[in-house]
Design a protein around this motif. Structure first.
Motif, PDB file in Angstrom:
ATOM      1  N   GLU A 176       0.819  -1.213   0.000  1.00 38.65           N
ATOM      2  CA  GLU A 176       0.000   0.000   0.000  1.00 38.65           C
ATOM      3  C   GLU A 176       0.853   1.263   0.000  1.00 38.65           C
ATOM      4  OE1 GLU A 176      -3.790   0.124   0.513  1.00 38.65           O
ATOM      5  OE2 GLU A 176      -3.333  -1.675  -0.603  1.00 38.65           O
ATOM      6  N   GLY A 178       3.643   1.619  -1.404  1.00 39.66           N
ATOM      7  CA  GLY A 178       4.076   1.779  -2.785  1.00 39.66           C
ATOM      8  C   GLY A 178       2.980   2.362  -3.662  1.00 39.66           C
ATOM      9  N   ILE A 179       1.740   1.970  -3.381  1.00 37.28           N
ATOM     10  CA  ILE A 179       0.614   2.464  -4.177  1.00 37.28           C
ATOM     11  C   ILE A 179       0.299   3.917  -3.832  1.00 37.28           C
ATOM     12  CG2 ILE A 179      -1.888   2.264  -4.437  1.00 37.28           C
ATOM     13  CD1 ILE A 179      -1.536  -0.789  -4.313  1.00 37.28           C
ATOM     14  N   ASP A 180       0.260   4.215  -2.548  1.00 39.79           N
ATOM     15  CA  ASP A 180      -0.153   5.554  -2.146  1.00 39.79           C
ATOM     16  C   ASP A 180       0.967   6.591  -2.292  1.00 39.79           C
ATOM     17  OD1 ASP A 180      -2.872   6.004  -1.474  1.00 39.79           O
ATOM     18  OD2 ASP A 180      -2.684   4.550   0.143  1.00 39.79           O
ATOM     19  N   PHE A 181       2.194   6.120  -2.284  1.00 40.85           N
ATOM     20  CA  PHE A 181       3.305   7.071  -2.407  1.00 40.85           C
ATOM     21  C   PHE A 181       4.289   6.581  -3.466  1.00 40.85           C
ATOM     22  CE2 PHE A 181       1.477   7.360   1.800  1.00 40.85           C
ATOM     23  CZ  PHE A 181       1.236   8.709   1.909  1.00 40.85           C
ATOM     24  N   PRO A 182       3.837   6.575  -4.718  1.00 39.62           N
ATOM     25  CA  PRO A 182       4.618   5.915  -5.767  1.00 39.62           C
ATOM     26  C   PRO A 182       5.960   6.574  -6.044  1.00 39.62           C
ATOM     27  CG  PRO A 182       2.757   7.093  -6.715  1.00 39.62           C
ATOM     28  CD  PRO A 182       2.593   7.155  -5.229  1.00 39.62           C
ATOM     29  N   GLU A 183       6.096   7.843  -5.752  1.00 42.41           N
ATOM     30  CA  GLU A 183       7.339   8.497  -6.139  1.00 42.41           C
ATOM     31  C   GLU A 183       8.334   8.598  -4.993  1.00 42.41           C
ATOM     32  OE1 GLU A 183       5.475  11.921  -7.977  1.00 42.41           O
ATOM     33  OE2 GLU A 183       6.400  11.290  -9.839  1.00 42.41           O
ATOM     34  N   HIS A 184       7.980   7.973  -3.871  1.00 43.45           N
ATOM     35  CA  HIS A 184       8.940   7.973  -2.776  1.00 43.45           C
ATOM     36  C   HIS A 184       9.857   6.780  -2.928  1.00 43.45           C
ATOM     37  CE1 HIS A 184       6.001  10.754  -1.355  1.00 43.45           C
ATOM     38  NE2 HIS A 184       6.873  11.165  -0.456  1.00 43.45           N
ATOM     39  N   ASP A 185      11.069   6.916  -2.438  1.00 44.43           N
ATOM     40  CA  ASP A 185      11.955   5.782  -2.696  1.00 44.43           C
ATOM     41  C   ASP A 185      11.700   4.641  -1.726  1.00 44.43           C
ATOM     42  OD1 ASP A 185      12.941   7.456  -0.812  1.00 44.43           O
ATOM     43  OD2 ASP A 185      15.006   7.486  -1.544  1.00 44.43           O
ATOM     44  N   GLU A 188       9.960  -1.426  -4.040  1.00 42.11           N
ATOM     45  CA  GLU A 188       8.737  -2.151  -4.362  1.00 42.11           C
ATOM     46  C   GLU A 188       8.855  -3.616  -3.914  1.00 42.11           C
ATOM     47  OE1 GLU A 188       5.946  -1.269  -6.431  1.00 42.11           O
ATOM     48  OE2 GLU A 188       6.506   0.839  -6.296  1.00 42.11           O
ATOM     49  N   PHE A 455       7.722   3.623   6.690  1.00 40.47           N
ATOM     50  CA  PHE A 455       8.305   4.228   5.500  1.00 40.47           C
ATOM     51  C   PHE A 455       8.464   5.724   5.687  1.00 40.47           C
ATOM     52  CE2 PHE A 455       5.976   0.435   4.242  1.00 40.47           C
ATOM     53  CZ  PHE A 455       7.012  -0.288   3.661  1.00 40.47           C
ATOM     54  N   CYS A 456       9.537   6.214   5.155  1.00 41.84           N
ATOM     55  CA  CYS A 456       9.778   7.644   5.242  1.00 41.84           C
ATOM     56  C   CYS A 456       9.050   8.291   4.077  1.00 41.84           C
ATOM     57  CB  CYS A 456      11.268   7.927   5.176  1.00 41.84           C
ATOM     58  SG  CYS A 456      11.601   9.672   5.310  1.00 41.84           S
ATOM     59  N   ILE A 457       7.945   8.896   4.395  1.00 45.90           N
ATOM     60  CA  ILE A 457       7.070   9.407   3.353  1.00 45.90           C
ATOM     61  C   ILE A 457       6.794  10.869   3.644  1.00 45.90           C
ATOM     62  CG2 ILE A 457       4.623   9.380   2.753  1.00 45.90           C
ATOM     63  CD1 ILE A 457       4.928   6.261   3.085  1.00 45.90           C
ATOM     64  N   GLY A 458       6.820  11.690   2.625  1.00 43.73           N
ATOM     65  CA  GLY A 458       6.449  13.074   2.885  1.00 43.73           C
ATOM     66  C   GLY A 458       7.019  14.012   1.863  1.00 43.73           C
ATOM     67  N   LYS A 459       6.442  15.201   1.862  1.00 39.97           N
ATOM     68  CA  LYS A 459       6.887  16.125   0.825  1.00 39.97           C
ATOM     69  C   LYS A 459       7.777  17.206   1.400  1.00 39.97           C
ATOM     70  CE  LYS A 459       2.468  18.495   1.119  1.00 39.97           C
ATOM     71  NZ  LYS A 459       1.265  18.879   0.423  1.00 39.97           N
TER      72      LYS A 459
ATOM     73  N   PRO B  55      -2.167   9.492  -6.164  1.00 40.12           N
ATOM     74  CA  PRO B  55      -3.062   8.431  -5.707  1.00 40.12           C
ATOM     75  C   PRO B  55      -4.151   8.968  -4.768  1.00 40.12           C
ATOM     76  CG  PRO B  55      -0.800   7.704  -5.591  1.00 40.12           C
ATOM     77  CD  PRO B  55      -0.760   9.156  -5.935  1.00 40.12           C
ATOM     78  N   ASN B  86       1.501   4.857 -11.030  1.00 38.58           N
ATOM     79  CA  ASN B  86       1.016   3.518 -10.646  1.00 38.58           C
ATOM     80  C   ASN B  86       0.486   2.708 -11.816  1.00 38.58           C
ATOM     81  OD1 ASN B  86       1.558   3.642  -7.945  1.00 38.58           O
ATOM     82  ND2 ASN B  86      -0.486   4.287  -7.339  1.00 38.58           N
ATOM     83  N   TYR B 276       2.271  12.302   7.116  1.00 39.93           N
ATOM     84  CA  TYR B 276       2.687  12.059   5.739  1.00 39.93           C
ATOM     85  C   TYR B 276       3.411  13.263   5.171  1.00 39.93           C
ATOM     86  CZ  TYR B 276      -1.543  14.568   5.734  1.00 39.93           C
ATOM     87  OH  TYR B 276      -2.473  15.507   6.056  1.00 39.93           O
ATOM     88  N   PRO B 278       6.112  15.039   6.855  1.00 35.93           N
ATOM     89  CA  PRO B 278       7.044  15.388   7.923  1.00 35.93           C
ATOM     90  C   PRO B 278       8.054  16.405   7.413  1.00 35.93           C
ATOM     91  CG  PRO B 278       7.643  13.276   6.973  1.00 35.93           C
ATOM     92  CD  PRO B 278       6.423  13.735   6.254  1.00 35.93           C
ATOM     93  N   PHE B 287      14.104   8.535  10.806  1.00 39.10           N
ATOM     94  CA  PHE B 287      14.704   7.487   9.976  1.00 39.10           C
ATOM     95  C   PHE B 287      16.210   7.713   9.905  1.00 39.10           C
ATOM     96  CE2 PHE B 287      10.280   7.779   8.834  1.00 39.10           C
ATOM     97  CZ  PHE B 287       9.890   6.452   8.764  1.00 39.10           C
ATOM     98  N   GLN B 294      15.056  11.764  -0.835  1.00 40.05           N
ATOM     99  CA  GLN B 294      14.945  12.357  -2.168  1.00 40.05           C
ATOM    100  C   GLN B 294      14.289  13.736  -2.121  1.00 40.05           C
ATOM    101  OE1 GLN B 294      12.803   9.459  -4.446  1.00 40.05           O
ATOM    102  NE2 GLN B 294      10.851   9.926  -3.469  1.00 40.05           N
ATOM    103  N   GLN B 310      10.455  20.063  -3.163  1.00 43.70           N
ATOM    104  CA  GLN B 310       9.597  19.035  -2.562  1.00 43.70           C
ATOM    105  C   GLN B 310      10.400  18.030  -1.757  1.00 43.70           C
ATOM    106  OE1 GLN B 310       8.019  15.456  -2.710  1.00 43.70           O
ATOM    107  NE2 GLN B 310       6.690  15.900  -4.454  1.00 43.70           N
ATOM    108  N   GLY B 311       9.940  17.733  -0.547  1.00 41.98           N
ATOM    109  CA  GLY B 311      10.645  16.801   0.330  1.00 41.98           C
ATOM    110  C   GLY B 311      11.481  17.547   1.352  1.00 41.98           C
TER     111      GLY B 311
END
Lengths: 459, 629
Positions: A176, A178-185, A188, A455-459, B55, B86, B276, B278, B287, B294, B310-311
């Motif tokens: 999920e 990967g699906i919700d945050f496709p451009e984060h590293d 997969e 996962f480290c997710i964010g903008k 998404p 996706n 989401y 941070p 982390f 990135q 961004q990021g």
């Protein structure tokens, strides 16, 4: 929820005699039709209301489970005002339970506490005055089942289920994220990783299903120990259970073998009878019981058959032995009742249920039936000690596990058909939720929490 | 001195993404509508990243469009890059994302507002709401103008008591150097609404001319860009790339050395920020083993040199921000144009709202957007269009439009907010949707346009397009179900070349299409004489046929879900009267007052047994008073 078909055993489960499985809902007739073979080849769908049909309940593979009478009551002329089918089983506890399980496999789901009454009320069958009592019923039964659930949840089952859920969640969160945050590293998950993890999870669910109810007992036998002071009749019991007169131990106590095991089949249940050479006819009974080997035997026992001599009454020896075994699942066998019957076992009564005291006269072959029936009942109601520990005793839990299993298999099928990962996520989520029904946790926030914590997710 | 400045059906406060959709929806549905903005230059402003979609968010944009909203068309008309994300992960999670030209986006939206029939756009700061009894009556501005209306929609975003924080500096203010709104927060409290405090942030902007792109990885748009709107036919546009780079060990070192100056760690910020989104300092701390993170450089528009980092959201002091930026490959000599900041603001805990987005307390008062505790332009716009529609329906004394969780992501969003509340700024995600395979971005029109038509928002042209598409899809599915192909050698060869297995007898095309390895385009190649269908029709046919099994399963789940959803709980219900409810359930039900049994069952702390008791109680009451009920 209101439209699906529910089933439950509607009579208190007694040791023998008749038990009724009640099925209610739109699909009640077609569901029972699948597993009922009328002797006169009649169809339930054609049966008149309230008529009785005679025949057999067969499992989905066609094996006969029990001889039954089935009655059909079509809504609104039934207790719940829905189509109701009642299956009157004759083969005792085992048959009733097996029948119920088969009904579930054929498509019904277990009824919630008080659900028949609830439906009856909602469908206008009960009058207003009964509303309160329906609510009380829901409450009382829920409390009771909650208590059972809590007990079970403190046990190994909940630990196991939580482990499996954690693995499902981890896999799901990875997909999920990967699906919700496709451009984060986020790396997969590969299809082979999904497959490997899914197979692993499937194996664990299978192991739990195996252990369900009677699974382990049938695979490994119910470890049963016979204890009692010298001359109480242990050998007679052993031989009676073995159904043949033969010496199974050496003549000299405690010399040749420490532990003897024999497997006997009691009403189809494999009993692994363990005799402890150490407790056999020796002088210094208590000391011997204290030795390590003997202790182990007790610790591993699923069932202890504790024998008392009615002719001598309770002696100090009996009390000593009882102190050692009272933590286990005990059946107290009061033997030699042909000589004297009125012995006082009140010191033990607070540790032992009434049904667990069985009077026998092995010399005359009396009481053995009752003993066998009680053992059977214990096993099928999941009360034998080995079962408590080994997890799934509850039919609802087993059902939930089987539902989860189907979902997990769905993932493998989707992999096989080269379907995209979001299809697999649907099945994984379903499996996760089904297992959650057992532990009472289905809140979807788990997934989101997991995604953000891993996962480290964010903008 | 107050004076009566005008009378309307609906007043919308705010012209962010929620306000614009709310105002347009109400006016297009025939209501005389006023929309008030703090600053005429900030209509449809994007204070954070210059992107729309992604998404679940892209799904929302399509849904807004399908209902007759503006966000999709506005994005199609003004974007500078489009990507479908996706694409390898299944039809339900395909996600369209566009880079917006911020200025163009604003300019076009403002023009649409200005030219909308029955809509007045005015600049004014609302000081106070007018409430009479339990109903809203209008608003009063700082200059004393009184505007009256039967319905008011508040969409004030992060402006309520906004406070900007940059390192150890903090001052009262709205996003991007604008003034905050102070009076309205007081007014909301006075009428009995509770407010909470949230925090969010935004990264610095830098000058394109100071960037060395040779050290970065180019991120181009799609060769064949898709549109958001079902009405847009635009195919070509000149696209501008984004760029990818990474933080370095040096960046992380600077962050660690300056953590004590971060307001997040010094305790200066009390509001709760979103997980989401941070800040970079948060990522480095949480982390710690990740050697780099990135960073995307995204253009803010065609006619500007500003680029969004961004990021790199941060509230570290300005001097640290510059130092950090210059440790990133390609940004060694970067010039920062705007400083990153954190903003704290008041929000309205959304459990105070009905599913229509009307407040439970005050009739005719609606609330939408970031004010309700969400984050994101798309989430705001989605609530905006629903609040606008329901304000218009309220004025007409019609039943509100409530989208179910099985209808749309919009339904998931609003139900989550209203039923569960949120303890961080809420972002929509595909994993929040139970019926994801049904709620695809490709079928938003098939799900929602009819509903948009029923409430009077979908115009004739959109409806005609929708009807035609639906018809073509059905026709083509029927044709595939009636046309078969013989097991000829060329057919077998074709199947084998696709990694598929041979057929043994005459086989229907629809059955071939069900094979995972055979696409609609393959069938067209195999058969030759295929009808010339629009791409979106062929896509729809393919998805519907291929995923039929899963779709059917989800439809069955929806059927079960709807049964409880359709069991309405009467407004007069007295939970304290119901014996047998658990204490927790009683408290929660009293507080949230769910509309349906289904909604009640999603409240945490309400068990299945509580639901059973509630059902029995409702039936009991119904029988006691069958005539009046």
């Amino acid at each position: 929820m209101v439209d699906d078909t529910i089933a439950a055993i509607s009579t208190p489960i007694g040791a023998a005699g008749i038990g009724i499985v009640r099925v209610s809902g739109r699909q009640a007739i077609p569901i029972v039709e699948k597993i009922f073979r009328s002797l006169k080849k009649r169809k339930l769908a054609d049966a008149r209301n309230y008529s009785l049909l005679y025949g057999h309940i067969v499992d989905l593979e066609g094996r006969v489970i029990d001889e039954v009478l089935v009655s059909v009551m079509r809504g609104p002329h039934s207790f719940t005002a829905e189509d109701v089918v009642e299956i009157n089983c004759h083969g005792g506890v085992v048959a009733v339970r097996k029948t119920l399980e088969t009904v579930f496999r054929a498509g019904a789901r277990p009824a919630e506490p008080g659900e028949f009454s609830k439906r009856a009320f909602l469908n206008g069958r009960l009058d207003l005055a009964q509303a309160e009592s329906v609510m009380d019923l829901i409450n009382a039964k829920t409390e009771k089942s909650l208590k059972v659930a809590v007990n079970q949840l403190e046990g190994k089952l909940s630990v196991e289920i939580k482990k499996i859920r954690a693995e499902l969640l981890e896999l799901l969160a990875h997909i999920e994220a990967g699906i919700d945050f496709p451009e984060h590293d986020i790396e997969e998950v590969s299809r082979s990783q999904i497959e490997q993890k899914t197979r692993d999870i499937l194996g664990k669910i299978d192991a739990l299903i195996d252990s369900a109810g009677t699974g382990k007992v049938f695979r490994e036998g119910l470890r049963t120990v016979i204890v009692g002071k010298p001359n109480v009749g242990k050998s007679s019991l052993l031989n009676a259970l073995l159904k043949e007169k033969r010496a199974i131990v050496t003549d000299i106590p405690g010399t040749t073998r420490d532990v003897i095991e024999e497997i006997v089949s009691i009403r189809g249940i494999p009993l692994k009878l363990v005799d402890t050479a150490g407790i056999r006819e020796t002088e210094d009974l208590v000391e011997k019981i204290g030795v390590q080997k003997t202790k182990e035997v007790f610790e591993e026992a699923d069932l202890v058959l504790f024998m008392i001599d009615a002719s001598t009454g309770i002696t100090e020896d009996d009390r000593d032995i009882f102190r050692l075994v009272k933590g286990k699942r005990n059946l107290v066998i009061v033997n030699k009742t042909d000589i004297r019957r009125d012995i006082d076992i009140s010191d033990m009564e607070k540790y032992v249920e009434k049904e667990d005291v069985i009077e026998t006269s092995l010399l005359h072959g009396r009481g053995l039936d009752k003993l066998e029936a009680r053992i059977e009942e214990l096993v099928y109601s999941g009360l034998a000690a080995g079962q408590e520990e080994l997890l799934v005793t509850n039919i609802r839990h087993k059902n939930a596990l089987e539902k989860a299993r189907r979902s997990v298999e769905g993932v493998l099928k989707a992999l096989d058909a080269h379907l995209p990962t979001d299809c697999m996520a649907i099945d994984l989520k379903e499996a996760y939720d089904s297992l959650g029904e057992i532990t009472g946790e289905t809140v979807s926030e788990d997934l989101i929490d997991q995604i953000f914590s891993r996962f480290c997710i964010g903008k | 001195m107050e004076y009566l400045a005008g009378e309307y059906d609906v007043i919308v406060i705010g012209t962010g993404h929620a306000g614009c959709e709310a105002a347009l929806a109400a006016a297009r549905m025939g209501c005389k509508t006023l929309v008030l903005t703090l600053n005429m230059e900030n209509v449809a402003f994007m204070p954070c990243n210059p992107a729309v979609g992604g998404p679940a968010k892209g799904h929302l944009v399509r849904e807004i469009d399908a209902l007759g909203g503006e966000m999709g068309i506005n994005t199609d008309e003004t974007n500078i890059q489009v990507r479908m994300l996706n694409t390898g992960k299944g039809p339900a999670v395909h996600a369209l994302r566009a880079q917006a030209d911020k200025k163009l986006y604003q300019a076009r939206m403002k023009k649409v507002l200005e030219n909308q029939e029955r809509l007045d756009l005015k600049q004014a700061l609302v000081e106070r709401l007018l409430v009479k009894g339990e109903s809203v009556e209008g608003v009063v501005t700082r200059t004393g103008a009184v505007f009256k209306a039967r319905a008011v929609v508040i969409t004030t975003g992060t402006f309520l008591r906004g406070r900007i924080i940059i390192g150890d500096v903090s001052y009262s203010g709205g996003p991007n150097g604008q003034a905050p709104s102070l009076g309205l927060a007081e007014s909301l409290k006075e009428i009995g609404l509770e407010l909470g405090r949230f925090k969010t942030g935004t990264p610095p902007r830098v000058n394109r001319r100071s960037i060395d792109f040779s050290k970065m990885i180019i991120q181009p748009g799609d060769e064949k860009p898709h549109n958001f709107s079902f009405m847009s036919r635009k195919r070509y546009r000149e696209q501008i790339p984004c760029w990818l780079t990474y933080t370095s060990e040096e960046t992380h070192k600077i962050i660690r050395e300056n953590l004590h100056r971060s307001p997040l760690y010094s305790g200066m910020i009390e509001g709760i920020g979103p997980r989401y989104c941070p800040s970079i300092e948060d990522k480095v701390v949480r982390f710690a083993d990740k050697p780099n993170h990135q960073i995307f450089l995204e253009p803010e528009g065609r006619d500007t040199e500003e680029m969004y980092v961004q990021g790199f959201s941060t509230s570290l002091p300005e001097d640290v921000q510059i130092k950090m930026l210059r440790t990133i490959p390609g940004l060694e000599r970067v010039e920062m144009m705007r400083t990153g900041y954190a903003i704290e603001y008041d929000y309205l805990p959304p459990t105070q709202l009905k599913l229509s987005l009307e407040t439970k307390k005050i009739k005719g008062l609606f609330s939408a957007g970031q004010l309700n505790g969400t984050s994101g332009y798309e989430e705001a716009a989605a609530q905006g269009i629903i609040a606008g529609i329901n304000a218009a329906l309220y004025v007409r004394d019609r039943e509100p439009l409530i989208l179910k969780r099985s209808d749309a992501y919009i339904g998931v969003l609003i139900d989550d907010l209203v039923t569960k509340g949120t303890n961080e700024p809420y972002r929509i995600m595909t994993s929040r949707a139970e019926y994801r395979l049904l709620l695809r971005q490709d079928n938003a029109d098939l799900r929602l346009t009819q509903m948009g038509r029923s409430v009077g928002l979908v115009d004739d042209e959109r409806y005609r397009v929708f009807e035609q598409k639906s018809r073509l899809i059905e026709q083509e599915k029927n044709r595939l179900a009636e046309t078969s192909v013989a097991p000829l050698e060329e057919v077998q060869n074709f199947l084998l070349s696709k990694g598929s297995s041979e057929i043994k007898q005459h086989t229907l095309l629809i059955d071939l299409l069900k094979r995972p390895e055979i696409s609609y385009a393959d069938l067209r190649r195999l058969m030759g004489d295929f009808p010339d269908l629009p791409e979106e029709v062929a896509e729809q046919v393919e998805v519907q046929v291929k995923y039929e099994g899963y779709i059917k399963r989800q439809l069955e789940q929806v059927e079960r879900f709807k049964k409880l959803e359709n069991k309405k709980i009467p407004e007069w219900i007295v939970y304290d009267e119901i014996k047998g409810l658990s204490t927790e359930a009683r408290q929660k039900l009293n507080k949230l007052r769910p509309l349906s049994v289904g909604q009640a069952s999603r409240i945490s702390g309400v068990s299945p047994a509580d639901i059973s008791i509630l059902l029995v109680y409702m039936e009991q009451k119904r029988r006691e008073a069958p005539e009046e009920a």
